[in-house]
Design a protein around this motif. Structure first.
Motif, PDB file in Angstrom:
ATOM      1  N   HIS A   1       0.858  -1.180   0.000  1.00 40.61           N
ATOM      2  CA  HIS A   1       0.000   0.000   0.000  1.00 40.61           C
ATOM      3  C   HIS A   1       0.895   1.230   0.000  1.00 40.61           C
ATOM      4  O   HIS A   1       1.936   1.248   0.663  1.00 40.61           O
ATOM      5  CB  HIS A   1      -0.911   0.007   1.228  1.00 40.61           C
ATOM      6  CG  HIS A   1      -2.039   0.984   1.106  1.00 40.61           C
ATOM      7  ND1 HIS A   1      -1.893   2.327   1.369  1.00 40.61           N
ATOM      8  CD2 HIS A   1      -3.342   0.812   0.737  1.00 40.61           C
ATOM      9  CE1 HIS A   1      -3.047   2.936   1.170  1.00 40.61           C
ATOM     10  NE2 HIS A   1      -3.939   2.051   0.796  1.00 40.61           N
TER      11      HIS A   1
ATOM     12  N   GLN B   1      -5.988  11.689   2.049  1.00 38.07           N
ATOM     13  CA  GLN B   1      -6.050  11.584   0.592  1.00 38.07           C
ATOM     14  C   GLN B   1      -4.970  12.431  -0.074  1.00 38.07           C
ATOM     15  O   GLN B   1      -4.474  12.077  -1.149  1.00 38.07           O
ATOM     16  CB  GLN B   1      -7.434  12.020   0.103  1.00 38.07           C
ATOM     17  CG  GLN B   1      -7.706  11.707  -1.364  1.00 38.07           C
ATOM     18  CD  GLN B   1      -7.682  10.219  -1.655  1.00 38.07           C
ATOM     19  OE1 GLN B   1      -8.142   9.412  -0.860  1.00 38.07           O
ATOM     20  NE2 GLN B   1      -7.132   9.855  -2.819  1.00 38.07           N
TER      21      GLN B   1
ATOM     22  N   THR C   1      -2.095  10.167  -0.367  1.00 37.90           N
ATOM     23  CA  THR C   1      -2.343   9.140  -1.388  1.00 37.90           C
ATOM     24  C   THR C   1      -2.200   9.719  -2.794  1.00 37.90           C
ATOM     25  O   THR C   1      -1.672   9.067  -3.704  1.00 37.90           O
ATOM     26  CB  THR C   1      -3.752   8.542  -1.209  1.00 37.90           C
ATOM     27  OG1 THR C   1      -3.884   8.024   0.122  1.00 37.90           O
ATOM     28  CG2 THR C   1      -3.991   7.421  -2.209  1.00 37.90           C
TER      29      THR C   1
ATOM     30  N   GLU D   1      -4.581  -7.563   1.031  1.00 35.59           N
ATOM     31  CA  GLU D   1      -4.350  -6.298   0.329  1.00 35.59           C
ATOM     32  C   GLU D   1      -5.613  -5.463   0.257  1.00 35.59           C
ATOM     33  O   GLU D   1      -5.570  -4.238   0.447  1.00 35.59           O
ATOM     34  CB  GLU D   1      -3.814  -6.569  -1.082  1.00 35.59           C
ATOM     35  CG  GLU D   1      -3.377  -5.301  -1.799  1.00 35.59           C
ATOM     36  CD  GLU D   1      -2.564  -5.599  -3.049  1.00 35.59           C
ATOM     37  OE1 GLU D   1      -2.236  -4.634  -3.753  1.00 35.59           O
ATOM     38  OE2 GLU D   1      -2.265  -6.778  -3.298  1.00 35.59           O
ATOM     39  N   GLN D   2      -6.759  -6.102   0.012  1.00 33.86           N
ATOM     40  CA  GLN D   2      -8.026  -5.378  -0.031  1.00 33.86           C
ATOM     41  C   GLN D   2      -8.368  -4.797   1.336  1.00 33.86           C
ATOM     42  O   GLN D   2      -8.888  -3.679   1.440  1.00 33.86           O
ATOM     43  CB  GLN D   2      -9.143  -6.321  -0.503  1.00 33.86           C
ATOM     44  CG  GLN D   2      -9.043  -6.727  -1.960  1.00 33.86           C
ATOM     45  CD  GLN D   2      -9.147  -5.544  -2.900  1.00 33.86           C
ATOM     46  OE1 GLN D   2      -9.955  -4.638  -2.677  1.00 33.86           O
ATOM     47  NE2 GLN D   2      -8.343  -5.537  -3.953  1.00 33.86           N
TER      48      GLN D   2
ATOM     49  N   LYS E   1      -6.345  -1.653   2.063  1.00 39.63           N
ATOM     50  CA  LYS E   1      -6.844  -0.463   1.372  1.00 39.63           C
ATOM     51  C   LYS E   1      -7.919   0.243   2.187  1.00 39.63           C
ATOM     52  O   LYS E   1      -8.060   1.462   2.121  1.00 39.63           O
ATOM     53  CB  LYS E   1      -7.402  -0.852  -0.002  1.00 39.63           C
ATOM     54  CG  LYS E   1      -6.334  -1.258  -1.020  1.00 39.63           C
ATOM     55  CD  LYS E   1      -6.970  -1.599  -2.355  1.00 39.63           C
ATOM     56  CE  LYS E   1      -5.904  -1.990  -3.375  1.00 39.63           C
ATOM     57  NZ  LYS E   1      -6.509  -2.345  -4.693  1.00 39.63           N
ATOM     58  N   VAL E   2      -8.675  -0.543   2.954  1.00 42.72           N
ATOM     59  CA  VAL E   2      -9.732   0.037   3.781  1.00 42.72           C
ATOM     60  C   VAL E   2      -9.199   0.480   5.138  1.00 42.72           C
ATOM     61  O   VAL E   2      -9.505   1.569   5.634  1.00 42.72           O
ATOM     62  CB  VAL E   2     -10.880  -0.976   3.973  1.00 42.72           C
ATOM     63  CG1 VAL E   2     -11.941  -0.404   4.914  1.00 42.72           C
ATOM     64  CG2 VAL E   2     -11.493  -1.336   2.631  1.00 42.72           C
TER      65      VAL E   2
END
Length: 287
Positions: free
Chosen positions: A65, A158, A161, A212-213, A216-217
């Motif tokens: 990530h 964000q 990111t 991995e999913q 992301k959260v």
């Protein structure tokens, strides 16, 4: 020398001021108790999400990530937590002085950093000095909910990111005790100190759909929780600092009242002595 009326008026005004500072001290003490409880209640959630994130980050070589990866720092973000009101001693000045010194030492241009200000005092401090403010929030409640800063925290994370900033630090006052608050700085992003924090409770996790999913959260939520946790800590420090400042103000007002009362009594006695002397002089002149 001040007249009896002037001294009496000063005693009256100082007494009223003492009543105000005493009331503010009691209000701050009440708010502090609730703020301390809010901070303690948030700790289990903070520790658990940190444990789960650490478990995934350290237990898998496949899960990646951007928040876990260092990159060249071209621009730094500073989240600065202050209060909306003064009368809190050195609460605001300590953290602002620390941030200002750090920025001047690390950066040669305003293009190399930006500020995310939480609190009116900090916002006005940076605005007055023409320092770049990317985001701000004013009027945060004395007992804030996550919903109060969710938008700001989400947009700040964000920014990292989207590579608008390459590093995010937070500055706030850490609550140690009623009479002690420490200026604290932490690096929020990238998350580099998660190692060694996995599985501290011995828990084993099964992840669905995949690690991995889930990262992301969880990682944005984890970063946002760090901001919220620092805000709760800062609010407890604010109420403690204001309580201490108002207690000192009340004590100082009491000292002033004592000194003025002594001056009043001396002036009154001198006036009485003068009147007696004048009466005796008048009687002697009539004889």
């Amino acid at each position: 020398m001040a007249s009896l009326r002037d001294i009496k008026n000063r005693i009256s005004s100082t007494t009223k001021m003492k009543q105000i500072t005493k009331a503010m001290e009691m209000v701050s003490a009440s708010k502090l108790n609730k703020a301390e409880q809010n901070t303690k209640n948030f700790v289990p959630y903070s520790e658990k999400i940190e444990e789960v994130v650490g478990s995934i980050a350290n237990g898998s070589t496949d899960a990646q990530h951007p928040m876990l990866q260092k990159r060249d720092v071209k621009k730094t973000g500073y989240v600065v937590i202050t209060s909306d009101r003064g009368l809190a001693g050195a609460y605001n000045s300590s953290v602002l002085r620390n941030v200002f010194r750090t920025i001047k030492e690390r950066h040669n241009s305003s293009d190399e950093y930006t500020v995310i200000a939480i609190g009116r005092i900090g916002y006005e401090f940076f605005k007055k000095r023409n320092m770049p403010i990317a985001k701000s929030i004013i009027g945060v409640a004395d007992q804030p909910d996550f919903a109060d800063i969710k938008e700001l925290a989400s947009e700040t994370v964000q920014m990292f990111t989207d590579e608008e900033i390459d590093e995010l630090n937070i500055y706030y006052n850490h609550y140690v005790s009623v009479i002690s608050q420490e200026v604290t700085s932490k690096k929020i992003l990238p998350i580099t100190d998660i190692e060694g924090k996995a599985g501290t409770s011995g828990s084993q996790y099964e992840y669905e759909p995949d690690q991995e999913q889930i990262l992301k959260v969880l990682l944005p939520q984890y970063a946002e929780s760090l901001i919220y946790g620092a805000l709760l800590d800062g609010k407890a420090s604010e109420h403690a600092a204001r309580r201490t400042a108002m207690s000192s103000a009340s004590d100082n007002a009491e000292d002033i009242i004592d000194d003025l009362s002594l001056s009043y009594n001396r002036a009154r006695q001198a006036a009485i002595t003068q009147e007696i002397t004048e009466i005796i002089g008048g009687v002697a002149a009539l004889e």
